[in-house]
Design a protein around this motif. Structure first.
Motif: not given
Lengths: 559, 95
Positions: A27-52
């Motif tokens: 469950s710890f490993l799954i949790g970590i993997i889940g967290l990584v996936i969430i972080m990537r999702l957060v990153e993807v959810s901020f498109p570059k053009k929105n930043l500039s």
């Protein structure tokens, strides 16, 4: 039995603990993997053009529109880029064309309101250009009105703040920002890369020179007028005026006379300034000195050609007198004494027979005589038979007074690190004698009208007749004055030239419009105004009575 | 087993850190681009103001304005040395 009963629950506990541990790890490993996936999702959810707020490409676009500026020698802007606005309308979006026109006409002048009304009414047209070249404040005012269906389009435009004053020198660009004339053409590549260029010109001098030359051109009713001032230490052009001129900010018609740079493109048989070269050659070749006598009592006949003087002296003249009286006969005799080969060689050395060196693309080759015989040697000695441009005259004359410095005439400002080498072209004795003759000429010779009290300048006047249909026309003159200053140690050289000047409306006044009567006084007027800028000071040993009129009121300027 | 858990944890942590740093870099990059664009626009404005100033301050306009409002004539030949001499003479007279 008891042992068996007790050992079974213990084993079950151990197994359960093992499973729980494994479950925790998984469950710890799954949790970590889940967290990584969430972080990537957060990153993807901020498109570059929105930043500039703007696209990266826009930076490049802005860069591409930056053509370098042209500056004068003191960093004053001669050519720059500005934004202007074109006003466009979209007829489909306009409900009431008359309202639109009424609103616009309150802020900008509309050329033809009726025609515009028709265009705006025509809904089939996609867009209509209402007005070009609207300034930013005007555009802002109109934009604030909130008229539907009209829009401003930003356009980058080359701007020449000094308008006509620097037209031929700075030149202009075409619609695609490509240099077409003058410095804009010469330095097109560097300017295109965004580099700023410092030209040798001084806008203050340029304004004064143009002002006085234009006054002269009007006064003498001449076809065109030219003035050049160059620095004798490095060959930089400080001022170059060609009249008539044009406004480079407006649409340009290259077919008009005003488009021609008379300083570099027009070829003239210069006349008596060539006597300077003839005497320089003779002095350098040690064939004459100032006291050498020549018989100028009669005209010279070579083949069918008769050489006469404008003001015949009818006597024996010394070399000095030949120069001061501008005697064609005397000059021809000196040239014949030198010989055609030596004279041709000297003319070639000072660059009279080749294309000028100046780094402007619009320049012309001189027209040289096809046959160089006895008659050509004689006439060339006083500037007939060889047509050169005013800039070529400046380049050749510079070699007589620049203390043998080896440089090429240029329109840009020289960098401090650039060194200029010396050659052994003329002896010091020849240079000093020439300076003496030039100075004497402003005191007692043909250039007396160029004399300014308290200042030592040297000069030579010239009056060439234009050739038409194989004959020289006395009513069509090219009158010029070449001068160097200060004459003790020449720093600057100038040429003022009038093409077909006149001293009045009558034909005879055209005949009398010599260099001494037209170009020399104009040169003096220019000098009076530019000397303070160039830092040339008054010599108190020359005419102290001219210095002060009224000390009490500090009214010390008196000329 | 403990080692695997530890390294997996470390790897995941670094990955999270990397993702976070990546995001921060992108934010900074975008700020730099924005600043560059503002800079370019300011440069353009400066060129415009310089050009405008040059036009207003051209010798032609200065000459016209000084003639009209100050009744000044074009530059004439004066010299600082002489000006100083005049001042000293005047003081002498006053004394």
């Amino acid at each position: 039995m008891n042992n068996i009963l007790f050992s079974e629950p213990l084993e079950v506990n151990k197994k359960e603990k093992k499973y729980n541990k494994l479950l925790l790890i998984i469950s710890f490993l799954i949790g970590i993997i889940g967290l990584v996936i969430i972080m990537r999702l957060v990153e993807v959810s901020f498109p570059k053009k929105n930043l500039s707020t703007v696209d990266k490409n826009e930076v490049k676009k802005v860069d591409n529109r930056n053509r370098g500026m042209l500056l004068d020698r003191n960093d004053r802007v001669l050519a720059s880029n500005i934004y202007i606005y074109n006003l466009k309308a979209y007829p489909k979006k306009i409900k009431d064309p008359s309202y639109t026109i009424n609103m616009l006409s309150k802020h900008i002048a509309l050329n033809d309101s009726k025609a515009l009304f028709k265009k705006l009414k025509n809904k089939e047209k996609y867009e209509v250009l209402i007005k070009k070249n609207i300034t930013a404040p005007q555009a802002k005012r109109i934009n604030n009105l909130g008229i539907p269906g009209v829009e401003f389009v930003q356009v980058n435009k080359r701007f020449y703040p000094h308008r006509e004053i620097i037209s031929h020198f700075v030149g202009h660009v075409n619609g695609n920002m490509v240099g077409q004339l003058g410095a804009e053409r010469t330095f097109n590549h560097k300017l295109h890369l965004g580099e700023d260029i410092n030209l040798g010109i001084d806008i203050r001098l340029q304004y004064i020179v143009r002002d006085e030359l234009e006054k002269g051109r009007i006064k003498y009713n001449s076809k065109s007028a030219t003035a050049i001032i160059a620095d004798l230490k490095n060959g930089e052009i400080l001022s170059l005026v060609s009249l008539p001129d044009f406004n480079p900010n407006q649409s340009i018609n290259p077919e008009l006379n005003s488009y021609t740079n008379t300083a570099t493109l027009n070829l003239y048989e210069m006349g008596s300034t060539f006597k300077m070269f003839t005497i320089a050659a003779a002095l350098e070749l040690s064939q004459v000195n100032l006291e050498t006598k020549f018989d100028a009592s009669n005209s010279i006949k070579i083949a069918n050609y008769e050489i006469k003087d404008y003001k015949p002296q009818n006597r024996i003249l010394s070399t000095k007198e030949i120069f001061l009286n501008s005697s064609n006969i005397g000059s021809s005799l000196i040239a014949l004494e030198i010989g055609k080969l030596k004279l041709k060689n000297f003319y070639n050395k000072i660059g009279l027979l080749n294309i000028p060196n100046i780094n402007l693309t619009e320049k012309t080759k001189p027209i040289t005589p096809k046959i160089w015989g006895k008659i050509q040697t004689a006439t060339l000695s006083y500037g007939h038979g060889l047509s050169i441009s005013p800039i070529q005259m400046i380049e050749a004359s510079s070699k007589l007074f620049n203390n043998n410095l080896d440089y090429k005439t240029q329109i840009h400002k020289k960098k401090k690190k650039d060194t200029i080498e010396k050659t052994k072209f003329l002896s010091e004795n020849t240079i000093d004698t020439l300076k003496y003759l030039m100075y004497e000429n402003t005191l007692n010779g043909t250039a007396r009208k160029a004399k300014i009290n308290g200042f030592k300048i040297g000069g030579k006047t010239a009056t060439g007749e234009k050739a038409e249909k194989g004959k020289y026309d006395k009513t069509k003159l090219v009158s010029s004055f070449l001068s160097v200053f200060p004459i003790e140690n020449p720093e600057f050289i100038s040429l003022v030239l009038f093409d077909e000047p006149s001293l009045g409306d009558v034909k005879k006044y055209r005949e009398g419009a010599t260099g001494g009567k037209t170009a020399a006084p104009v040169t003096a007027n220019i000098y009076r105004r530019i000397f303070p800028i160039l830092g040339i000071t008054k010599n108190y040993n020359l005419g102290p009575e001219l210095l002060v009129d009224n000390k009490g009121e500090l009214n010390f300027v008196s000329y | 087993m403990k080692k695997i858990i530890f390294f997996t944890f470390l790897f995941s942590f670094l990955l999270i850190l990397l993702t976070f740093l990546n995001y921060k870099i992108e934010v900074i990059e975008s700020k730099i681009i924005d600043t560059e664009i503002i800079n370019k626009k300011l440069e353009k404005d400066l060129v415009f103001f310089k050009s405008e100033w040059e036009y207003i301050n051209s010798p032609e306009n200065i000459s016209y304005l000084s003639k009209k409002y100050l009744h000044h004539k074009p530059t004439e030949l004066i010299e600082l040395q002489y000006f100083i001499k005049l001042l000293s003479n005047e003081r002498h007279i006053d004394e």
